[in-house]
Design a protein around this motif. Structure first.
Motif, PDB file in Angstrom:
ATOM      1  N   TYR A  10       0.855  -1.202   0.000  1.00 48.24           N
ATOM      2  CA  TYR A  10       0.000   0.000   0.000  1.00 48.24           C
ATOM      3  C   TYR A  10       0.889   1.251   0.000  1.00 48.24           C
ATOM      4  O   TYR A  10       1.971   1.246  -0.567  1.00 48.24           O
ATOM      5  N   VAL A  11       0.396   2.324   0.639  1.00 44.27           N
ATOM      6  CA  VAL A  11       1.202   3.537   0.794  1.00 44.27           C
ATOM      7  C   VAL A  11       2.079   3.415   2.044  1.00 44.27           C
ATOM      8  O   VAL A  11       3.293   3.618   1.994  1.00 44.27           O
ATOM      9  N   LEU A  12       1.452   3.049   3.168  1.00 43.53           N
ATOM     10  CA  LEU A  12       2.174   3.054   4.442  1.00 43.53           C
ATOM     11  C   LEU A  12       3.366   2.113   4.431  1.00 43.53           C
ATOM     12  O   LEU A  12       4.500   2.522   4.704  1.00 43.53           O
ATOM     13  N   ASN A  13       3.144   0.836   4.125  1.00 41.70           N
ATOM     14  CA  ASN A  13       4.246  -0.121   4.221  1.00 41.70           C
ATOM     15  C   ASN A  13       5.247   0.002   3.092  1.00 41.70           C
ATOM     16  O   ASN A  13       6.381  -0.466   3.220  1.00 41.70           O
ATOM     17  N   SER A  14       4.843   0.630   1.979  1.00 45.21           N
ATOM     18  CA  SER A  14       5.831   0.936   0.938  1.00 45.21           C
ATOM     19  C   SER A  14       6.880   1.912   1.474  1.00 45.21           C
ATOM     20  O   SER A  14       8.035   1.911   1.035  1.00 45.21           O
ATOM     21  N   LEU A  15       6.470   2.742   2.426  1.00 46.89           N
ATOM     22  CA  LEU A  15       7.409   3.652   3.090  1.00 46.89           C
ATOM     23  C   LEU A  15       8.076   2.994   4.296  1.00 46.89           C
ATOM     24  O   LEU A  15       9.277   3.143   4.522  1.00 46.89           O
ATOM     25  N   LEU A  16       7.298   2.234   5.074  1.00 43.70           N
ATOM     26  CA  LEU A  16       7.777   1.729   6.364  1.00 43.70           C
ATOM     27  C   LEU A  16       8.693   0.524   6.245  1.00 43.70           C
ATOM     28  O   LEU A  16       9.712   0.442   6.948  1.00 43.70           O
ATOM     29  N   VAL A  17       8.359  -0.453   5.386  1.00 43.41           N
ATOM     30  CA  VAL A  17       9.121  -1.700   5.347  1.00 43.41           C
ATOM     31  C   VAL A  17      10.584  -1.482   4.975  1.00 43.41           C
ATOM     32  O   VAL A  17      11.485  -2.041   5.629  1.00 43.41           O
ATOM     33  N   PRO A  18      10.912  -0.676   3.948  1.00 44.52           N
ATOM     34  CA  PRO A  18      12.339  -0.455   3.672  1.00 44.52           C
ATOM     35  C   PRO A  18      13.081   0.176   4.852  1.00 44.52           C
ATOM     36  O   PRO A  18      14.250  -0.147   5.104  1.00 44.52           O
ATOM     37  N   PHE A  19      12.393   1.052   5.577  1.00 42.06           N
ATOM     38  CA  PHE A  19      12.984   1.683   6.763  1.00 42.06           C
ATOM     39  C   PHE A  19      13.292   0.645   7.846  1.00 42.06           C
ATOM     40  O   PHE A  19      14.402   0.585   8.388  1.00 42.06           O
ATOM     41  N   LEU A  20      12.325  -0.221   8.145  1.00 38.30           N
ATOM     42  CA  LEU A  20      12.533  -1.246   9.167  1.00 38.30           C
ATOM     43  C   LEU A  20      13.570  -2.273   8.724  1.00 38.30           C
ATOM     44  O   LEU A  20      14.367  -2.762   9.535  1.00 38.30           O
ATOM     45  N   THR A  21      13.562  -2.605   7.424  1.00 35.61           N
ATOM     46  CA  THR A  21      14.553  -3.550   6.906  1.00 35.61           C
ATOM     47  C   THR A  21      15.961  -2.992   7.043  1.00 35.61           C
ATOM     48  O   THR A  21      16.901  -3.714   7.405  1.00 35.61           O
ATOM     49  N   ALA A  22      16.127  -1.709   6.769  1.00 36.24           N
ATOM     50  CA  ALA A  22      17.446  -1.087   6.926  1.00 36.24           C
ATOM     51  C   ALA A  22      17.913  -1.168   8.377  1.00 36.24           C
ATOM     52  O   ALA A  22      19.085  -1.456   8.652  1.00 36.24           O
ATOM     53  N   ALA A  23      16.999  -0.953   9.319  1.00 37.98           N
ATOM     54  CA  ALA A  23      17.364  -1.030  10.744  1.00 37.98           C
ATOM     55  C   ALA A  23      17.757  -2.453  11.126  1.00 37.98           C
ATOM     56  O   ALA A  23      18.767  -2.662  11.824  1.00 37.98           O
ATOM     57  N   SER A  24      16.975  -3.453  10.670  1.00 40.08           N
ATOM     58  CA  SER A  24      17.305  -4.837  11.032  1.00 40.08           C
ATOM     59  C   SER A  24      18.627  -5.267  10.405  1.00 40.08           C
ATOM     60  O   SER A  24      19.381  -6.040  11.001  1.00 40.08           O
ATOM     61  N   THR A  25      18.936  -4.755   9.219  1.00 42.56           N
ATOM     62  CA  THR A  25      20.212  -5.080   8.570  1.00 42.56           C
ATOM     63  C   THR A  25      21.384  -4.513   9.367  1.00 42.56           C
ATOM     64  O   THR A  25      22.405  -5.185   9.569  1.00 42.56           O
ATOM     65  N   LEU A  26      21.261  -3.268   9.839  1.00 44.20           N
ATOM     66  CA  LEU A  26      22.308  -2.688  10.685  1.00 44.20           C
ATOM     67  C   LEU A  26      22.529  -3.530  11.943  1.00 44.20           C
ATOM     68  O   LEU A  26      23.664  -3.757  12.363  1.00 44.20           O
ATOM     69  N   PHE A  27      21.435  -4.011  12.518  1.00 37.92           N
ATOM     70  CA  PHE A  27      21.491  -4.829  13.733  1.00 37.92           C
ATOM     71  C   PHE A  27      22.167  -6.169  13.456  1.00 37.92           C
ATOM     72  O   PHE A  27      23.082  -6.581  14.183  1.00 37.92           O
ATOM     73  N   VAL A  28      21.733  -6.862  12.412  1.00 39.96           N
ATOM     74  CA  VAL A  28      22.294  -8.180  12.086  1.00 39.96           C
ATOM     75  C   VAL A  28      23.778  -8.079  11.767  1.00 39.96           C
ATOM     76  O   VAL A  28      24.575  -8.946  12.155  1.00 39.96           O
ATOM     77  N   ARG A  29      24.169  -7.029  11.090  1.00 44.83           N
ATOM     78  CA  ARG A  29      25.581  -6.852  10.727  1.00 44.83           C
ATOM     79  C   ARG A  29      26.443  -6.407  11.903  1.00 44.83           C
ATOM     80  O   ARG A  29      27.677  -6.361  11.782  1.00 44.83           O
ATOM     81  N   GLY A  30      25.813  -6.050  13.021  1.00 47.19           N
ATOM     82  CA  GLY A  30      26.572  -5.587  14.177  1.00 47.19           C
ATOM     83  C   GLY A  30      27.103  -4.177  14.040  1.00 47.19           C
ATOM     84  O   GLY A  30      28.046  -3.779  14.739  1.00 47.19           O
ATOM     85  N   VAL A  31      26.488  -3.385  13.162  1.00 49.02           N
ATOM     86  CA  VAL A  31      26.937  -2.005  12.964  1.00 49.02           C
ATOM     87  C   VAL A  31      26.643  -1.161  14.200  1.00 49.02           C
ATOM     88  O   VAL A  31      27.441  -0.303  14.597  1.00 49.02           O
ATOM     89  N   ALA A  32      25.488  -1.382  14.809  1.00 52.59           N
ATOM     90  CA  ALA A  32      25.109  -0.671  16.032  1.00 52.59           C
ATOM     91  C   ALA A  32      24.072  -1.516  16.757  1.00 52.59           C
ATOM     92  O   ALA A  32      23.403  -2.359  16.154  1.00 52.59           O
TER      93      ALA A  32
END
Length: 282
Positions: free
Chosen positions: A188-210
């Motif tokens: 939709y509109v909301l998750n088209s904006l939200l999911v990439p944002f949350l995915t970027a955060a989880s990627t930083l976490f998994v990689r141990g960046v922060a």
């Protein structure tokens, strides 16, 4: 549309049911397991407390009347037998949704309109399973729907425009800000904006960046946002991101799903609603 059936009593399903009842609709909640249904009075108490905190018109009388308008059952035919609108909020798995709608289509009245609350799946991927695709569309709510009160209405190419309009009217009647989505769009509109944002955060976490608090602090301080991404995960609850991440083609997202399962879901840390998630809310 006065008589509403909600399929699934999880985080969003219970919110949709309570919000509809709070605004005067007659609601039936259906879940597969009677053991789940007997726990729902505690869920209504939790939601009533949130409404008292956040809504100036949430009087004790109005909250009690909302609870009184909700009936629960594990019998599908009983749940949908007199429904004007059926809203599905079952797990975000295509086969589960298609099987659910095939069963509903066999027992619901001809007048009933069908709506999925799917966060990511397109209505056109499900519509034919209902046996009446022209009466099927998506009605997507944001979590904490009494406060984050958007309702995205999205049809597929075969949706009857009259059904689209009827569902939009229903959403307005239960206190939502209606977001018409003019063509099918994953997320939709909301998750088209939200999911990439949350995915970027989880990627930083998994990689141990922060770590989690640092990622959230960075976003809040730099943008002025009230919540960081992992605080948003806690509001959403762990089950939906887990289901989406575990089937991702991205190995880092599958690793994130494994972390969610091992360190959070299996420990009963499901997010705000359970008192613990990435943060402790007890």
């Amino acid at each position: 549309m006065q008589k509403v059936t909600v399929l699934g009593s999880g985080v969003l399903g219970s919110q949709i049911a309570f919000q509809s009842a709070f605004h005067g609709k007659d609601v039936v909640v259906r879940d597969l397991d009677d053991a789940i249904l007997v726990q729902l009075p505690a869920r209504w108490e939790y939601l009533a407390a949130q409404y008292r905190r956040d809504l100036p018109d949430a009087s004790e009388e109005k909250l009690a009347a909302a609870v009184a308008r909700i009936r629960v059952t594990s019998d599908l035919a009983d749940a949908v037998g007199d429904a004007d609108l059926v809203i599905e909020a079952v797990p975000e798995v295509l086969d589960v949704k298609r099987d659910t709608w095939a069963a509903v289509g066999g027992v619901a009245p001809e007048r009933t309109i069908f709506a999925t609350n799917s966060s990511t799946l397109l209505p056109s991927a499900i519509a034919d399973a209902t046996g009446r695709p022209e009466r099927f569309l998506a009605l997507h709510f944001a979590n904490t729907i009494w406060r984050q009160n958007t309702a995205e209405v999205m049809g597929h190419p075969g949706t009857d425009p009259a059904c689209f309009d009827a569902v939009a009217t229903f959403a307005d009647e239960i206190g939502m800000v209606v977001i018409p989505v003019l063509k099918e769009q994953p997320g939709y509109v909301l998750n088209s904006l939200l999911v990439p944002f949350l995915t970027a955060a989880s990627t930083l976490f998994v990689r141990g960046v922060a770590d989690v608090p640092t990622i959230d602090l960075t976003w809040r301080k730099a943008t002025g946002a009230p919540l960081g991404p992992f605080q948003i995960y806690d509001v959403i609850g762990m089950q939906t991101p887990y289901q989406l991440s575990r089937t991702s083609p991205d190995p880092e997202q599958r690793e994130f799903a494994a972390i969610l399962k091992r360190d959070y879901i299996d420990q009963g840390k499901l997010g705000v609603a359970s008192g613990q998630g990435f943060y402790d809310y007890r």
